[in-house]
Design a protein around this motif. Structure first.
Motif, PDB file in Angstrom:
ATOM      1  N   LEU A   1      29.987  60.848 -21.857  1.00 18.17           N
ATOM      2  CA  LEU A   1      31.238  60.111 -21.816  1.00 18.17           C
ATOM      3  C   LEU A   1      32.360  61.105 -21.536  1.00 18.17           C
ATOM      4  O   LEU A   1      32.157  62.324 -21.608  1.00 18.17           O
ATOM      5  CB  LEU A   1      31.477  59.390 -23.144  1.00 18.17           C
ATOM      6  N   VAL A   2      33.527  60.609 -21.220  1.00 21.68           N
ATOM      7  CA  VAL A   2      34.669  61.463 -20.904  1.00 21.68           C
ATOM      8  C   VAL A   2      35.861  61.022 -21.739  1.00 21.68           C
ATOM      9  O   VAL A   2      36.203  59.837 -21.770  1.00 21.68           O
ATOM     10  CB  VAL A   2      35.029  61.386 -19.400  1.00 21.68           C
ATOM     11  N   VAL A   3      36.478  61.978 -22.430  1.00 21.42           N
ATOM     12  CA  VAL A   3      37.661  61.708 -23.245  1.00 21.42           C
ATOM     13  C   VAL A   3      38.780  62.658 -22.824  1.00 21.42           C
ATOM     14  O   VAL A   3      38.559  63.870 -22.694  1.00 21.42           O
ATOM     15  CB  VAL A   3      37.366  61.894 -24.756  1.00 21.42           C
ATOM     16  N   VAL A   4      39.971  62.111 -22.600  1.00 21.93           N
ATOM     17  CA  VAL A   4      41.168  62.905 -22.301  1.00 21.93           C
ATOM     18  C   VAL A   4      42.320  62.294 -23.092  1.00 21.93           C
ATOM     19  O   VAL A   4      42.432  61.066 -23.198  1.00 21.93           O
ATOM     20  CB  VAL A   4      41.520  62.896 -20.794  1.00 21.93           C
TER      21      VAL A   4
ATOM     22  N   GLY B   1      36.980  52.443 -17.400  1.00 21.22           N
ATOM     23  CA  GLY B   1      36.977  52.703 -18.837  1.00 21.22           C
ATOM     24  C   GLY B   1      38.224  52.086 -19.426  1.00 21.22           C
ATOM     25  O   GLY B   1      38.668  51.014 -19.033  1.00 21.22           O
ATOM     26  N   VAL B   2      38.849  52.791 -20.385  1.00 24.55           N
ATOM     27  CA  VAL B   2      40.091  52.282 -20.979  1.00 24.55           C
ATOM     28  C   VAL B   2      41.057  53.443 -21.225  1.00 24.55           C
ATOM     29  O   VAL B   2      40.678  54.489 -21.742  1.00 24.55           O
ATOM     30  CB  VAL B   2      39.809  51.506 -22.286  1.00 24.55           C
ATOM     31  N   ARG B   3      42.302  53.233 -20.794  1.00 28.50           N
ATOM     32  CA  ARG B   3      43.385  54.193 -21.061  1.00 28.50           C
ATOM     33  C   ARG B   3      44.423  53.457 -21.899  1.00 28.50           C
ATOM     34  O   ARG B   3      45.029  52.490 -21.448  1.00 28.50           O
ATOM     35  CB  ARG B   3      43.985  54.699 -19.756  1.00 28.50           C
ATOM     36  N   VAL B   4      44.579  53.909 -23.154  1.00 25.93           N
ATOM     37  CA  VAL B   4      45.462  53.268 -24.127  1.00 25.93           C
ATOM     38  C   VAL B   4      46.735  54.086 -24.245  1.00 25.93           C
ATOM     39  O   VAL B   4      46.692  55.259 -24.627  1.00 25.93           O
ATOM     40  CB  VAL B   4      44.785  53.201 -25.515  1.00 25.93           C
TER      41      VAL B   4
ATOM     42  N   GLU C   1      52.143  68.248 -29.899  1.00 24.59           N
ATOM     43  CA  GLU C   1      50.712  68.552 -29.983  1.00 24.59           C
ATOM     44  C   GLU C   1      50.070  67.707 -31.083  1.00 24.59           C
ATOM     45  O   GLU C   1      48.928  67.248 -30.954  1.00 24.59           O
ATOM     46  CB  GLU C   1      50.501  70.035 -30.277  1.00 24.59           C
ATOM     47  N   ALA C   2      50.824  67.479 -32.152  1.00 25.68           N
ATOM     48  CA  ALA C   2      50.288  66.684 -33.260  1.00 25.68           C
ATOM     49  C   ALA C   2      49.960  65.262 -32.807  1.00 25.68           C
ATOM     50  O   ALA C   2      48.926  64.691 -33.188  1.00 25.68           O
ATOM     51  CB  ALA C   2      51.298  66.653 -34.408  1.00 25.68           C
ATOM     52  N   ARG C   3      50.829  64.673 -31.977  1.00 26.87           N
ATOM     53  CA  ARG C   3      50.563  63.329 -31.468  1.00 26.87           C
ATOM     54  C   ARG C   3      49.350  63.327 -30.534  1.00 26.87           C
ATOM     55  O   ARG C   3      48.559  62.377 -30.529  1.00 26.87           O
ATOM     56  CB  ARG C   3      51.800  62.782 -30.738  1.00 26.87           C
ATOM     57  N   MET C   4      49.210  64.384 -29.746  1.00 23.73           N
ATOM     58  CA  MET C   4      48.027  64.492 -28.888  1.00 23.73           C
ATOM     59  C   MET C   4      46.762  64.481 -29.742  1.00 23.73           C
ATOM     60  O   MET C   4      45.794  63.774 -29.443  1.00 23.73           O
ATOM     61  CB  MET C   4      48.078  65.767 -28.053  1.00 23.73           C
ATOM     62  N   ARG C   5      46.781  65.248 -30.813  1.00 21.77           N
ATOM     63  CA  ARG C   5      45.608  65.327 -31.698  1.00 21.77           C
ATOM     64  C   ARG C   5      45.367  64.001 -32.420  1.00 21.77           C
ATOM     65  O   ARG C   5      44.218  63.622 -32.664  1.00 21.77           O
ATOM     66  CB  ARG C   5      45.772  66.475 -32.697  1.00 21.77           C
ATOM     67  N   GLU C   6      46.443  63.281 -32.752  1.00 23.25           N
ATOM     68  CA  GLU C   6      46.283  61.949 -33.342  1.00 23.25           C
ATOM     69  C   GLU C   6      45.558  61.010 -32.384  1.00 23.25           C
ATOM     70  O   GLU C   6      44.696  60.224 -32.790  1.00 23.25           O
ATOM     71  CB  GLU C   6      47.663  61.365 -33.676  1.00 23.25           C
TER      72      GLU C   6
ATOM     73  N   TRP D   1      48.870  58.893 -24.905  1.00 21.33           N
ATOM     74  CA  TRP D   1      47.755  58.062 -24.432  1.00 21.33           C
ATOM     75  C   TRP D   1      46.420  58.759 -24.626  1.00 21.33           C
ATOM     76  O   TRP D   1      46.344  59.985 -24.754  1.00 21.33           O
ATOM     77  CB  TRP D   1      47.935  57.668 -22.959  1.00 21.33           C
ATOM     78  N   GLY D   2      45.375  57.921 -24.648  1.00 22.01           N
ATOM     79  CA  GLY D   2      44.008  58.427 -24.724  1.00 22.01           C
ATOM     80  C   GLY D   2      43.127  57.648 -23.777  1.00 22.01           C
ATOM     81  O   GLY D   2      43.319  56.438 -23.588  1.00 22.01           O
ATOM     82  N   LEU D   3      42.182  58.325 -23.177  1.00 21.17           N
ATOM     83  CA  LEU D   3      41.275  57.712 -22.204  1.00 21.17           C
ATOM     84  C   LEU D   3      39.825  57.898 -22.640  1.00 21.17           C
ATOM     85  O   LEU D   3      39.437  58.976 -23.099  1.00 21.17           O
ATOM     86  CB  LEU D   3      41.451  58.356 -20.828  1.00 21.17           C
ATOM     87  N   LEU D   4      39.022  56.846 -22.469  1.00 23.99           N
ATOM     88  CA  LEU D   4      37.569  56.948 -22.588  1.00 23.99           C
ATOM     89  C   LEU D   4      36.945  56.285 -21.370  1.00 23.99           C
ATOM     90  O   LEU D   4      37.323  55.167 -20.997  1.00 23.99           O
ATOM     91  CB  LEU D   4      37.065  56.237 -23.853  1.00 23.99           C
ATOM     92  N   ARG D   5      36.012  56.983 -20.731  1.00 24.49           N
ATOM     93  CA  ARG D   5      35.265  56.415 -19.616  1.00 24.49           C
ATOM     94  C   ARG D   5      33.868  57.026 -19.612  1.00 24.49           C
ATOM     95  O   ARG D   5      33.607  58.010 -20.325  1.00 24.49           O
ATOM     96  CB  ARG D   5      35.957  56.659 -18.273  1.00 24.49           C
ATOM     97  N   ALA D   6      32.979  56.459 -18.823  1.00 22.83           N
ATOM     98  CA  ALA D   6      31.629  57.007 -18.665  1.00 22.83           C
ATOM     99  C   ALA D   6      31.633  58.012 -17.525  1.00 22.83           C
ATOM    100  O   ALA D   6      32.229  57.768 -16.468  1.00 22.83           O
ATOM    101  CB  ALA D   6      30.645  55.886 -18.371  1.00 22.83           C
TER     102      ALA D   6
END
Length: 499
Positions: A462-465, A440-443, A472-477, A450-455
């Protein structure tokens, strides 16, 4: 000649009872999972057994296999259909009966049998079934083997040698239990909530931990294949919240929660704080690196960045190797690199020699947590957790996406972020510091958020982490960013849980 499997058959018809049904999407990256009776029938499972036996012959593997089944109302019948197919292909089957997946992996070593086919839907909801397979202990199949198995089964290209055999291995759980408990008891008293979600681990986990000297507080350890309280999945907040409540009620030192087939362990500390499995992995890495300095730990791409940035791990010479999510990928990477342990955010941990045998076992993971507490008798688990650098992390969040569409969606999102990185464009107002596309992609942005999307490898999801070391605000962003890109594509459903 055995009929060629059909992708769809109508239940309650002559054809449904006379032909195999196998939906092609059930062959996943590293195991097989279907909705029983909707996507596969018993003749389809029989075809799967024939195909697996055929593949074993192709690969030159000794024609013997271990099999077992998890605690669901239909798992035993599915296993017997699988066994009939394996025997038709000339395979000798060693059946260990009701078991957790790690018991089947252990049986490969204890019985000196090369292959395994464990009937389980793991943490999936009732209605699902599946098989975890491998022919080279402690590894399980990867994409190459699964692709070839799919070709054999769907094309009915069976090598039916006949001459197979069946052996039921009596009292095998006692052999497994002895292997885990034939060691010194814990030196210090530990009170632990043991949560099993009424799944298979309930038959084994309390007994094993009590034998090690743990004061066990059982939580939903009675076997009940309807899963009346919640699905046995220690990544789901519902199960973690039940564990939290029990810890606080009983003033326990820790809660240990096991998934449906017992190969994963979730942890809640003495204050009721749910510690996501990747953070537990950092704690265990700190503990083990004191005994085995300069170790390599394989970590899946969904996991916290602390494995690479934690000052304590850096001081102990630890190397973090971020790799593909999935028990088969992780197992193989740990085996190939000689890493001490592989940690996956889902709670699959792979303890390699000299700590373990390289496969994932929720009880081995639980014992490692207990040993860590035993080696730190003056500290509560909450104190060990609080000593970690602070980050704000999400649980694993999964929006629905059809199996036929999910990989295409992920490919487009990967392409989107690769283009932004190449152009030096901003993501949440910051430049991209790192882009990992191994799964997937981890940005990762400049501030480490960082944020991750994979199948998902085993469900139509799909999976998002997301995680941030800043706030916490940056995590939510980061979540808003990933979800916003995702929503540009059709066919994305609701999340199973979110922040």
């Amino acid at each position: 000649m055995f009929p060629t499997p059909k992708p769809v058959l109508t239940p309650n018809t002559y054809a449904y009872e006379s032909e195999p049904m196998v939906k092609p999407t059930g062959f996943r990256e590293y195991d097989a999972r279907w909705l029983f009776q909707k996507e596969i029938n018993l003749m389809g499972v029989q075809a799967l057994g024939m195909g697996l036996g055929t593949l074993m012959h192709e690969m030159g593997v000794k024609p013997e296999i271990v099999t077992g089944h998890d605690f669901r109302s239909y798992s035993s019948s599915i296993k017997l259909a699988l066994v009939s197919g394996l025997m038709a292909a000339g395979i000798k089957v060693h059946d260990i009966g009701l078991a957790m997946s790690p018991m089947a992996y252990f049986a490969q070593f204890a019985l000196d049998v090369p292959a395994v086919a464990m009937v389980t839907a793991s943490h999936n909801d009732n209605g699902w079934t599946g098989v975890k397979m491998g022919v080279n202990r402690p590894l399980t199949f990867g994409p190459d083997e699964m692709t070839r198995l799919k070709e054999i089964v769907l094309g009915a290209k069976f090598d039916l040698k006949g001459g197979g055999a069946y052996v039921f291995v009596e009292n095998f759980p006692e052999v497994y239990i002895k292997d885990l408990t034939n060691r010194p008891k814990l030196k210090h008293p530990i009170k632990a909530v043991v949560a099993c979600g009424n799944g298979t681990a309930g038959a084994f986990a309390p007994k094993i931990l009590e034998a090690l000297g743990v004061e066990v507080v059982p939580l939903d350890t009675e076997l009940d294949h309807t899963f009346p309280k919640y699905n046995p999945n220690p990544e789901d907040m519902e199960m973690l919240h039940a564990m939290r409540d029990a810890v606080l009620e009983h003033k326990a030192d820790v809660a240990l929660g096991f998934d449906g087939d017992g190969d994963r362990c979730g942890v809640v500390d003495n204050t009721g704080e749910e510690i996501f499995a990747d953070k537990v992995g950092v704690l265990l890495a700190r503990d083990l690196a004191k005994i085995y300095p300069n170790s390599t730990f394989v970590v899946d791409v969904k996991s916290t960045g602390l494995f690479a940035t934690d000052p304590e791990l850096i001081k102990l010479g630890v190397k973090a190797d971020y790799w593909k999510t999935g028990h088969s990928y992780m197992k193989r990477r740990v085996n190939e690199t000689g890493a001490l342990v592989g940690f996956e955010k889902s709670g699959h941990y792979f303890f390699n020699k000299p700590v373990g045998r390289g496969y994932d076992d929720g009880l081995v993971s639980a014992i490692a947590v207990l040993d860590m507490l035993d080696r730190n008798p003056g500290k509560k688990l909450s104190e060990l957790r609080e000593a970690l650098p602070k980050t704000w992390s999400s649980p694993t969040m999964s929006p629905h996406c059809a199996d036929e569409a999910k990989y295409g969606v992920v490919a487009k999102v990967v392409e989107h972020y690769e283009k932004l990185a190449a152009e030096g464009a901003l993501v949440t107002g910051q430049k991209i510091r790192d882009l990992v596309t191994v799964n997937g992609v981890r940005v990762t942005c400049e501030d480490g958020s960082w944020g991750l999307l994979r199948a998902s490898s085993n469900k139509p999801e799909l999976v998002v982490v997301v995680e941030s070391p800043v706030s916490e605000a940056r995590m939510r962003e980061m979540f808003k960013e990933i979800d916003g890109v995702l929503r540009q594509h059709p066919g994305i459903g609701e999340y199973n849980q979110t922040i």
